[in-house]
Motif scaffolding. Sequence first.
Motif, PDB file in Angstrom:
ATOM      1  N   ARG A  38     -24.468 -42.766 -10.423  1.00 47.20           N
ATOM      2  CA  ARG A  38     -24.498 -41.631  -9.499  1.00 47.20           C
ATOM      3  C   ARG A  38     -23.898 -42.081  -8.162  1.00 47.20           C
ATOM      4  O   ARG A  38     -23.968 -43.257  -7.816  1.00 47.20           O
ATOM      5  CB  ARG A  38     -25.937 -41.149  -9.261  1.00 47.20           C
ATOM      6  N   GLY A 303     -24.042 -34.701 -12.411  1.00 48.06           N
ATOM      7  CA  GLY A 303     -24.767 -35.969 -12.390  1.00 48.06           C
ATOM      8  C   GLY A 303     -24.040 -37.045 -11.611  1.00 48.06           C
ATOM      9  O   GLY A 303     -24.584 -37.639 -10.683  1.00 48.06           O
ATOM     10  N   PHE A 329     -33.264 -36.944 -12.978  1.00 50.24           N
ATOM     11  CA  PHE A 329     -32.825 -37.388 -11.659  1.00 50.24           C
ATOM     12  C   PHE A 329     -33.697 -38.511 -11.110  1.00 50.24           C
ATOM     13  O   PHE A 329     -33.286 -39.261 -10.249  1.00 50.24           O
ATOM     14  CB  PHE A 329     -32.831 -36.200 -10.691  1.00 50.24           C
ATOM     15  N   LYS A 346     -31.928 -30.237  -9.452  1.00 47.74           N
ATOM     16  CA  LYS A 346     -31.758 -31.463 -10.228  1.00 47.74           C
ATOM     17  C   LYS A 346     -32.755 -31.468 -11.386  1.00 47.74           C
ATOM     18  O   LYS A 346     -33.933 -31.171 -11.187  1.00 47.74           O
ATOM     19  CB  LYS A 346     -31.989 -32.708  -9.358  1.00 47.74           C
TER      20      LYS A 346
END
Length: 422
Positions: A38, A303, A329, A346
């Motif tokens: 991420r 993502g 997440f 999320k």
Amino acid sequence: MDLESKIKKMGLGHEEGSGAPCLKCKDKCEGFELHFWRKICRNCKCGQEEHDVPTSNEDDRKVGKLFEDTKYTTLIAKLKSDGIPMYKRNVMILTNPVAAKKNVSINTVTYEWAPPVQNQTLARHYMQMLPKEKQPVAGSEGAQYRKKQLAKQLPAHDQDPSKCHELSPNEVKQMEQFVKKYKNEALGVGDVKLPSEVEGKAAGKDVPTNGERGTPATVGAMEDKLAGQKASQYCCFRCKLSMKEGDPAVYAERAGYDKLWHPACFVCCTCGELLVDMIYFWKNGKLYCGRHYCDSEKPRCAGCDELIFSNEYTQAEGQSWHLKHFCCFDCDCVLAGEIYVMVNEKPVCKPCYVKNHAVVCQGCHNAIDPEVQRVSYNNFNWHATTECFLCSCCSKCLIGQKFMPVEGMVFCSVECKKKMMS
């Protein structure tokens, strides 16, 4: 040995900015630690652009790579050491004498970026027409704004496959073709001129362009001549308000010389933010920043924030995701076929939701499972059961009944409320 050095290099690249404080979370963040795939900090979940990471050198490399193999190569220089193209930002330093009683001190203002025009008066006037909080004066809020917009509008992973997470050879090829296409068809850099100069260009007259700028004397003389004139037939393409002939205007070559913008109106049509360093993408009669132009062409993974070049991806909750990146997440577990709850847009797996986000029942003081019914009032919550949603005085079940809330308590009648509150 080669493999070891490559792995070490990848690790060092991943650690760039490590420990930098978060400008948004302050002391709540232990310092920037980049997530493995991420584009966020592991500690506070904010992006790198929210952290005080010194990135000017990396930013110049990124923009330099963007301008490579385009008509804007005059704005880059290749390093002799490694041949990497570097963005030649036009830094403007203004020195103004400041009278102070007997002595005269010098006040120096440095702009980390300024339009690359030879006439400094025109460049200064352009800067003054931007909102003060967005003027990139070194060490100011405006400089921080420019840095943040560089990261948001021109993400490195939108043009460089090496900045992406585990692309297949086919995806790399598709991305390279995509980047080449937008460099040829959409990418541009705005130019600052007086409206009459742009009118001359539109009429086919010989007016200095990006590579052949007029001399300071010529531009200065034209500016002085026009400065006294109030309004003109020129109007801003965005706000439609008239433009003064002596004021600087921005034009975009791909849009045509018949269109002009006020400096503060040269913004992305999607996010409404100033186009950082006047770098724009032109499509269907609209200006875009790099990010939102790419979003209009390709799906973006919610993502990893990268563009999706694979034919196989999933769509959930109105967003697109790489199959391997539709994950919790909080803990990164894959959510395919699993129960999840959306928290601030999320996805979060059920165990993480119960542990980190679930509301607490005022009756039994346990977390409320996302799949069970609950009663909510203001910021207070109860399990919708005969054991939890009860009168705080007589323990009468209040499901389906009228009740009187007082802070975290509920009562079945005025009498119970009086008893409890007396």
